[in-house]
Design a protein around this motif. Structure first.
Motif, PDB file in Angstrom:
ATOM      1  N   MET A   1       0.830  -1.197   0.000  1.00 32.40           N
ATOM      2  CA  MET A   1       0.000   0.000   0.000  1.00 32.40           C
ATOM      3  C   MET A   1       0.871   1.255   0.000  1.00 32.40           C
ATOM      4  SD  MET A   1      -3.091   0.763  -0.156  1.00 32.40           S
ATOM      5  CE  MET A   1      -4.370   1.829   0.280  1.00 32.40           C
ATOM      6  N   LYS A   2       1.964   1.206   0.759  1.00 32.13           N
ATOM      7  CA  LYS A   2       2.848   2.360   0.828  1.00 32.13           C
ATOM      8  C   LYS A   2       3.519   2.618  -0.519  1.00 32.13           C
ATOM      9  CE  LYS A   2       6.185   4.391   3.956  1.00 32.13           C
ATOM     10  NZ  LYS A   2       6.999   4.201   5.134  1.00 32.13           N
ATOM     11  N   ALA A   3       3.859   1.532  -1.238  1.00 33.95           N
ATOM     12  CA  ALA A   3       4.475   1.676  -2.561  1.00 33.95           C
ATOM     13  C   ALA A   3       3.494   2.292  -3.555  1.00 33.95           C
ATOM     14  CB  ALA A   3       4.963   0.327  -3.067  1.00 33.95           C
ATOM     15  N   LEU A   4       2.220   1.897  -3.474  1.00 31.95           N
ATOM     16  CA  LEU A   4       1.213   2.483  -4.359  1.00 31.95           C
ATOM     17  C   LEU A   4       1.001   3.956  -4.056  1.00 31.95           C
ATOM     18  CD1 LEU A   4      -1.480  -0.322  -4.647  1.00 31.95           C
ATOM     19  CD2 LEU A   4       0.081   0.492  -6.414  1.00 31.95           C
ATOM     20  N   ARG A   5       1.009   4.302  -2.787  1.00 34.81           N
ATOM     21  CA  ARG A   5       0.858   5.706  -2.400  1.00 34.81           C
ATOM     22  C   ARG A   5       2.043   6.527  -2.906  1.00 34.81           C
ATOM     23  NH1 ARG A   5      -0.422   5.698   3.338  1.00 34.81           N
ATOM     24  NH2 ARG A   5      -2.387   4.875   2.576  1.00 34.81           N
ATOM     25  N   TRP A   6       3.253   5.951  -2.797  1.00 35.96           N
ATOM     26  CA  TRP A   6       4.441   6.637  -3.304  1.00 35.96           C
ATOM     27  C   TRP A   6       4.341   6.811  -4.820  1.00 35.96           C
ATOM     28  CZ3 TRP A   6       8.163   5.859  -6.934  1.00 35.96           C
ATOM     29  CH2 TRP A   6       9.258   6.724  -6.887  1.00 35.96           C
ATOM     30  N   LEU A   7       3.910   5.759  -5.524  1.00 37.44           N
ATOM     31  CA  LEU A   7       3.792   5.826  -6.977  1.00 37.44           C
ATOM     32  C   LEU A   7       2.747   6.856  -7.393  1.00 37.44           C
ATOM     33  CD1 LEU A   7       4.790   4.681  -9.655  1.00 37.44           C
ATOM     34  CD2 LEU A   7       2.960   2.986  -9.505  1.00 37.44           C
ATOM     35  N   GLU A   8       1.620   6.906  -6.672  1.00 34.01           N
ATOM     36  CA  GLU A   8       0.589   7.903  -6.976  1.00 34.01           C
ATOM     37  C   GLU A   8       1.131   9.312  -6.790  1.00 34.01           C
ATOM     38  OE1 GLU A   8      -2.343  10.838  -6.411  1.00 34.01           O
ATOM     39  OE2 GLU A   8      -1.267  10.048  -4.687  1.00 34.01           O
ATOM     40  N   ARG A   9       1.950   9.497  -5.792  1.00 36.07           N
ATOM     41  CA  ARG A   9       2.497  10.819  -5.486  1.00 36.07           C
ATOM     42  C   ARG A   9       3.635  11.215  -6.431  1.00 36.07           C
ATOM     43  NH1 ARG A   9       2.038  15.697  -4.564  1.00 36.07           N
ATOM     44  NH2 ARG A   9       3.658  16.676  -3.364  1.00 36.07           N
ATOM     45  N   HIS A  10       4.368  10.232  -6.955  1.00 37.92           N
ATOM     46  CA  HIS A  10       5.567  10.543  -7.740  1.00 37.92           C
ATOM     47  C   HIS A  10       5.545   9.977  -9.159  1.00 37.92           C
ATOM     48  CE1 HIS A  10       7.531  12.234  -4.245  1.00 37.92           C
ATOM     49  NE2 HIS A  10       7.138  11.187  -3.560  1.00 37.92           N
TER      50      HIS A  10
END
Length: 177
Positions: free
Chosen positions: A1-10
């Motif tokens: 989930m944290k990786a998806l949030r990072w990808l959405e942000r960057h």
């Protein structure tokens, strides 16, 4: 989930930086090949130009997300809040309409490339694939514009959509230097 949030942000930064690296490598390879080995590499110009187009469209989506597009915010913020919101809503509605229009036009354009394949001269790849940036770019711009309003509404719909409060307490990942 944290990786998806990072990808959405960057996501846009990742694509833009990758494209800039590709451009730099292609141009550097061409310079070395020409001036050191006296040979011209035909693939570098096409690769660099495709990467530039991808960087521009994803950079435009990044600007929508960060609200960096050209606007006269000093004038809008000087207006009464309700009128300033109206001006921003109108401008963003026109921007969303333009994105929807361009998505439709881009879809028709890509359909032609799908129906009548054309290969690039140097790389020999189907032009349909690099041209998909039109749908991706305008789609990302529209999604980021909608995200701006969802976040603004979720945060209480105070001030102008997408603008940080003028308190000076900007979160670290949103502070711009």
């Amino acid at each position: 989930m944290k990786a998806l949030r990072w990808l959405e942000r960057h996501f846009e930064e990742l694509i833009c930086c990758t494209c800039l690296v590709i451009i730099a490598v292609a141009v550097f390879a061409q310079v070395i090949a020409r001036y050191v080995f006296q040979v011209a590499l035909h693939w570098t110009e096409e690769t660099a130009s495709m990467a530039m187009v991808w960087a521009v469209y994803t950079g435009a989506a990044l600007c929508v997300r960060e609200r960096f597009h050209i606007r006269i915010m000093v004038a809008v913020q000087a207006l009464p809040t309700r009128f300033g919101r109206f001006v921003i809503f109108l401008a963003d509605a026109m921007w969303a309409g333009f994105c929807i229009f361009m998505l439709r036009v881009s879809w028709d354009y890509l359909y032609i490339f799908w129906r009548f394949p054309e290969t690039s001269p140097s790389l020999g790849i189907n032009q349909f694939y690099p041209q998909t940036i039109l749908i991706i770019g305008y789609g990302l711009m529209l999604i980021r514009l909608i995200q701006t309003y969802i976040t603004w509404w979720h945060d209480g719909a105070e001030g102008l959509p997408g603008m940080l409060a003028e308190t000076g307490d900007a979160p670290e990942d949103e502070a711009h230097i």
